[in-house]
Write a protein that holds these residues in place. Structure first.
Motif, PDB file in Angstrom:
ATOM      1  N   TYR B  63       0.819  -1.217   0.000  1.00  0.00           N
ATOM      2  CA  TYR B  63       0.000   0.000   0.000  1.00  0.00           C
ATOM      3  C   TYR B  63       0.857   1.275   0.000  1.00  0.00           C
ATOM      4  CZ  TYR B  63      -4.060  -2.933   0.648  1.00  0.00           C
ATOM      5  OH  TYR B  63      -5.036  -3.866   0.457  1.00  0.00           O
ATOM      6  N   SER B  64       2.165   1.117   0.194  1.00  0.00           N
ATOM      7  CA  SER B  64       3.038   2.297   0.099  1.00  0.00           C
ATOM      8  C   SER B  64       3.212   2.708  -1.364  1.00  0.00           C
ATOM      9  CB  SER B  64       4.401   2.005   0.736  1.00  0.00           C
ATOM     10  OG  SER B  64       5.095   1.029  -0.021  1.00  0.00           O
ATOM     11  N   SER B  68      -5.649   0.494  -3.414  1.00  0.00           N
ATOM     12  CA  SER B  68      -6.547  -0.647  -3.273  1.00  0.00           C
ATOM     13  C   SER B  68      -7.033  -1.115  -4.645  1.00  0.00           C
ATOM     14  CB  SER B  68      -7.781  -0.232  -2.481  1.00  0.00           C
ATOM     15  OG  SER B  68      -7.579  -0.445  -1.145  1.00  0.00           O
ATOM     16  N   ILE B  72      -6.611  -4.805  -6.148  1.00  0.00           N
ATOM     17  CA  ILE B  72      -7.781  -5.653  -6.438  1.00  0.00           C
ATOM     18  C   ILE B  72      -7.657  -6.231  -7.843  1.00  0.00           C
ATOM     19  CG2 ILE B  72     -10.288  -5.572  -6.897  1.00  0.00           C
ATOM     20  CD1 ILE B  72     -10.423  -3.457  -4.587  1.00  0.00           C
ATOM     21  N   LEU B  75      -3.930  -8.607  -7.945  1.00  0.00           N
ATOM     22  CA  LEU B  75      -3.491  -9.591  -6.939  1.00  0.00           C
ATOM     23  C   LEU B  75      -4.619 -10.537  -6.565  1.00  0.00           C
ATOM     24  CD1 LEU B  75      -0.631  -9.202  -5.875  1.00  0.00           C
ATOM     25  CD2 LEU B  75      -1.568  -8.274  -3.774  1.00  0.00           C
ATOM     26  N   THR B  92      -4.661  -5.719   5.780  1.00  0.00           N
ATOM     27  CA  THR B  92      -4.892  -4.748   4.694  1.00  0.00           C
ATOM     28  C   THR B  92      -5.672  -3.529   5.229  1.00  0.00           C
ATOM     29  OG1 THR B  92      -6.844  -5.975   3.955  1.00  0.00           O
ATOM     30  CG2 THR B  92      -4.794  -6.424   2.802  1.00  0.00           C
ATOM     31  N   LYS B  96      -4.119   0.321   5.096  1.00  0.00           N
ATOM     32  CA  LYS B  96      -4.803   1.487   4.498  1.00  0.00           C
ATOM     33  C   LYS B  96      -4.835   2.638   5.497  1.00  0.00           C
ATOM     34  CE  LYS B  96      -7.862  -1.517   2.284  1.00  0.00           C
ATOM     35  NZ  LYS B  96      -9.216  -1.925   1.982  1.00  0.00           N
TER      36      LYS B  96
END
Lengths: 292, 116
Positions: B63-64, B68, B72, B75, B92, B96
């Motif tokens: 997430y860096s 999202s 999605i 992955l 997750t 976030k």
């Protein structure tokens, strides 16, 4: 050694006092006199082992004297005394979980140890696969914390199965002599605070001393939630702070008189637990929803 | 879009995926694939123990760099148990939250530096 050493505030305070007393000694002969001691909870061998290891680094020699036969018996069975030339005794009732010291790179060996010592004892009540997994994961979270946050080379562990308790329970103690929670939290927040406060901060949801691109602040909270449902307990001792979540989910935090130069985590699991931990609805929701 | 399968067991070499160091190796592999517009199946086959330390490094760290929405699309988690799925959802969610907070903090720091 004091009369009674249990996995509670007084017991950990006593061990911390002992650690403080012998810290920094070099080339000495250190005698642990158990003549007054009539009760020593075997899982606390992990703390005694860590203290002895730091003494060994200072090339001190150690001797354990006047141990009453019941305590000696259990310290032989859990192989603590083996490290100091003592004999090893078989454990017919399989209530001990051996004392061991692991290096930070030995996760696989640690897993084998947990499998063998913790989860496959014939006399233990049959635990659900999920409960076994949760126990394993909780212990590994603490093991990893000791290595990452404590920056510790060695991790000391020992456990004890208490079948006579109702419900039956396992205590498992993990110790490191690395950086304390207090120094990590104070450095991160850049302010002074008592050790018990620092532990309280570290076990609170979302708080983490990690920075950069890897998130943190989850492991201890997941363990707390699991132990709450399991009606287990956790005690954390680091520097001069003591923090506990008990089986009724009550929190108790207090200063101890002497500083323990490292961190002790004691986990107590209720192993006669039929709780399913995840509900069908929870999983259905996840399967239907994007995880990311 | 091409697709690859990353088996955690193969990278970690054990059924115990617990260290942040090993998690970072998984992150680097996923990252390399995503940078090259390759979809990834993250395969949990034969993995028995996971910690948040490992998952924060392997998955949370994504997430860096990615949103999202991007994750999605690219992955997929395969051969994963229900309880591990619940754990990953917590990781997750936390990631976030962590990066949203981090952005706020970074913006404040930037503002302070610019004011000086």
């Amino acid at each position: 050694m004091p009369k009674k050493i249990s996995s509670d505030f007084n017991g950990f305070s006593s061990l911390s006092f002992i650690h403080n007393k012998v810290k920094g000694l070099m080339f000495e002969k250190v005698i642990f006199d158990f003549s007054a001691c009539t009760w020593f909870e075997a899982n606390l061998s992990a703390v005694l082992g860590a203290i002895c290891d730091s003494l060994a680094m200072g090339l001190n020699s150690m001797e354990f004297i006047n141990i009453n036969s019941r305590i000696e018996d259990i310290l032989c069975k859990n192989e603590f005394l083996k490290y100091f030339g003592g004999e090893v005794k078989g454990d017919i009732y399989q209530t001990t979980i051996k004392y061991r010291r692991y290096q930070s790179s030995e996760q696989s060996l640690f897993k084998d140890y947990l499998d063998k010592e913790l989860l496959s004892k014939e006399d233990m009540p049959k635990m659900s696969e999920l409960l076994q997994k949760k126990i394993n994961e909780s212990i590994f979270e603490i093991f990893e914390n000791a290595i990452t946050h404590g920056d510790s080379k060695s991790v000391f562990s020992c456990g004890q199965y208490y079948p006579q308790k109702n419900p039956p329970r396992i205590d498992f103690t993990i110790v490191d002599l690395g950086r304390t929670i207090k120094s990590n939290v104070m450095e991160f927040l850049n302010r002074d605070m008592p050790a018990a406060e620092a532990i309280k901060w570290a076990v609170t949801e979302r708080n983490t001393t990690k920075s950069g691109n890897t998130p943190g602040g989850l492991g201890l909270k997941i363990i707390r939630k699991f132990l709450e449902v399991n009606r287990g307990e956790i005690q954390i001792i680091s520097a001069d702070g003591f923090w506990q979540q008990d089986k009724n989910n009550s929190i108790f935090a207090r200063k101890i008189n002497t500083t323990f130069a490292g961190t002790i985590v004691n986990l107590e699991f209720n192993i006669d637990d039929r709780y399913s931990y995840i509900t069908k609805e929870e999983v259905e929701n996840l399967r239907n929803k994007d995880i990311f | 879009m091409e697709k690859i399968n990353i088996k955690i067991f193969q990278v970690v070499g054990s059924e115990v995926a617990v260290s942040s160091e090993k998690g970072n190796e998984i992150f680097e592999q996923i990252d390399k694939a995503l940078e090259n517009k390759i979809m990834v199946d993250v395969d949990f086959i034969n993995i028995k123990i996971l910690t948040t330390a490992f998952l924060n490094s392997a998955i949370g760290q994504l997430y860096s760099k990615y949103s999202s929405k991007e994750l999605i699309k690219a992955l997929r988690l395969v051969n994963i148990s229900d309880s591990d799925l619940v754990l990953i959802k917590r990781v997750t969610d936390r990631a976030k939250e962590y990066f949203a907070d981090k952005e706020k903090v970074d913006a404040i720091i930037k503002e302070v530096i610019e004011d000086e």
